[in-house]
Design an enzyme around this catalytic site. Structure first.
Site, PDB file in Angstrom:
ATOM      1  CE  LYS A 125      -3.758  13.364  -1.962  1.00  0.00           C
ATOM      2  NZ  LYS A 125      -2.771  12.529  -2.645  1.00  0.00           N
ATOM      3  CG  ASP A 180      -6.635  10.828  -0.114  1.00  0.00           C
ATOM      4  OD1 ASP A 180      -5.882  10.281   0.716  1.00  0.00           O
ATOM      5  OD2 ASP A 180      -6.450  10.776  -1.347  1.00  0.00           O
TER       6      ASP A 180
HETATM    7  O1  C5P Z   1     -10.545   5.749  -0.268  1.00  0.00           O
HETATM    8  P1  C5P Z   1     -10.503   6.025  -1.729  1.00  0.00           P
HETATM    9  O2  C5P Z   1     -11.771   5.637  -2.425  1.00  0.00           O
HETATM   10  O3  C5P Z   1     -10.043   7.403  -2.094  1.00  0.00           O
HETATM   11  O4  C5P Z   1      -9.370   5.047  -2.310  1.00  0.00           O
HETATM   12  C1  C5P Z   1      -9.286   4.763  -3.679  1.00  0.00           C
HETATM   13  C2  C5P Z   1      -8.543   3.453  -3.866  1.00  0.00           C
HETATM   14  O5  C5P Z   1      -7.144   3.636  -3.575  1.00  0.00           O
HETATM   15  C3  C5P Z   1      -8.996   2.316  -2.988  1.00  0.00           C
HETATM   16  O6  C5P Z   1     -10.085   1.639  -3.530  1.00  0.00           O
HETATM   17  C4  C5P Z   1      -7.753   1.430  -2.959  1.00  0.00           C
HETATM   18  O7  C5P Z   1      -7.641   0.683  -4.154  1.00  0.00           O
HETATM   19  C5  C5P Z   1      -6.618   2.450  -2.995  1.00  0.00           C
HETATM   20  N1  C5P Z   1      -6.117   2.770  -1.648  1.00  0.00           N
HETATM   21  C6  C5P Z   1      -5.388   1.813  -0.970  1.00  0.00           C
HETATM   22  N2  C5P Z   1      -4.925   2.092   0.295  1.00  0.00           N
HETATM   23  C7  C5P Z   1      -5.127   3.292   0.856  1.00  0.00           C
HETATM   24  C8  C5P Z   1      -5.848   4.306   0.178  1.00  0.00           C
HETATM   25  C9  C5P Z   1      -6.335   4.007  -1.094  1.00  0.00           C
HETATM   26  O8  C5P Z   1      -5.166   0.705  -1.467  1.00  0.00           O
HETATM   27  N3  C5P Z   1      -4.666   3.521   2.088  1.00  0.00           N
END
Ligand code: C5P
Length: 325
Positions: free
Chosen positions: A17, A151
């Site tokens: 993406k 995501d």
């Molecule tokens: O959800 P995911 O593990 O892919 O997110 C990775 C990191 O990106 C999270 O631990 C956070 O630090 C950051 N993040 C965030 N806010 C979001 C998405 C991701 O701070 N909406």
């Protein structure tokens, strides 16, 4: 059991993406940031083979295989195991969710702002649901997807969509046509997403800026007809300043592509991939040749979007490696 499966298992194809807009609000108590984003799924694909096995395992093959955890820490394994734990609550029959062996054929660049890990998790949910013959709805899988990462729901969904909340609440964007992109990929290793968000917080604190996440109406109307000039002018990423602060050399990449005629340019997600929007396949060829000849060194991919999200494409082996330029 569907035709797409044989005794060996299934192959799921899942795209990467881009974020055409990424507007970041303040950090929440759970560590995540409130977002308003526009995702687009583009034609660079991982293939995940899911096969019934005596024990859980994962292995990765392809260009980026060395960068992925080949252990149960892999998000795709976590996804498969989460579905096996919850399947009972999702279907009326008593499901048999035995261990699976996952093989990830990796083409989506790793730690590049293209949600490659989340894509594999979405593919694991779709593949395991098929192998275990669960007959579950996409909406059921979306609930698990949101638990796995912000995501992951979009990688199930695909297309072009608005993301709100942590980016995990998805609603489709009305659009007609395709966009052509040239992606510049660094050879210098990826960026850590939490580190880029932390840098964004630091820069904002320093500048005394607070932001309410929102997506521009200009982008949404440009997307209705996929007008490359309108979309190009409205591309925006709040994480770009943070990615540039950590990797100042990306500015030169952005400037080079725009000087070579791109209709718009931005860092994708938390970076360091840089996405250039062009008006046609011919423009994509011209820009990629120009970047290769004159631009800062990096791999270059030509892709189009939108494409569909994670879906079963056949039994066992990976399908053709489409659209990787
Ligand atoms: O959800 P995911 O593990 O892919 O997110 C990775 C990191 O990106 C999270 O631990 C956070 O630090 C950051 N993040 C965030 N806010 C979001 C998405 C991701 O701070 N909406």
């Amino acid at each position: 059991m569907s035709e797409a499966m044989d005794a060996q298992g299934v192959t799921v194809r899942v795209p990467g993406k881009l974020n055409l807009a990424l507007s970041v609000g303040p950090r929440r108590d759970d560590g995540y940031h409130e977002l308003a984003t526009v995702f687009q799924a583009v034609s660079v694909y991982d293939h995940l083979v899911v096969e019934p096995a005596a024990e859980w395992s994962v292995r990765t093959v392809g260009d980026y295989a060395d960068h992925i955890p080949a252990s149960v820490d892999n998000l795709a394994v976590r996804a498969a195991q989460l579905l096996s734990e919850r399947a009972e609550t999702m279907v009326e029959t008593q499901p048999v969710c035995g261990p699976v062996a996952l093989t990830i054929h990796k083409n989506i660049p790793v730690a590049a702002g293209m949600a490659g890990g989340s894509a594999d998790a979405a593919a694991a949910l779709v593949g395991c649901a098929e192998v275990w013959d669960l007959g579950v709805l996409r909406e059921d899988l979306e609930v698990l997807a949101a638990e796995l990462g912000a995501d992951v729901p979009f990688m199930l969904h695909g297309g072009t969509a608005l993301g709100s909340g942590r980016g995990d609440k998805i609603s489709p964007v009305l659009s007609r046509g395709d966009l052509h992109w040239v992606l510049w990929l660094t050879a210098d290793g990826g960026l850590s997403t939490p580190q880029v968000y932390a840098e964004c917080d630091r820069l904002r604190e320093e500048a005394g800026v607070a932001a309410t996440p929102m997506v521009s109406q200009d982008l949404v109307s440009g997307l209705r007809t996929m007008d490359p000039d309108a979309v190009g002018a409205a591309l925006h990423n709040d994480l770009q300043a943070a990615a540039l602060s950590l990797r100042p050399e990306l500015q030169e990449v952005l400037d080079s592509g725009l000087a070579l005629g791109a209709r718009g340019a931005l860092v994708s997600g938390s970076g360091p991939t840089v996405a250039f929007l062009v008006g046609s396949q011919a423009e994509a060829l011209d820009l990629s040749m120009g970047l290769a000849a004159r631009g800062p060194a990096g791999d270059i991919l030509r892709v189009t979007g939108p494409v569909t999200g994670a879906g079963v494409v056949g039994s066992r082996g990976p399908g053709p490696q489409l659209g990787t330029g």
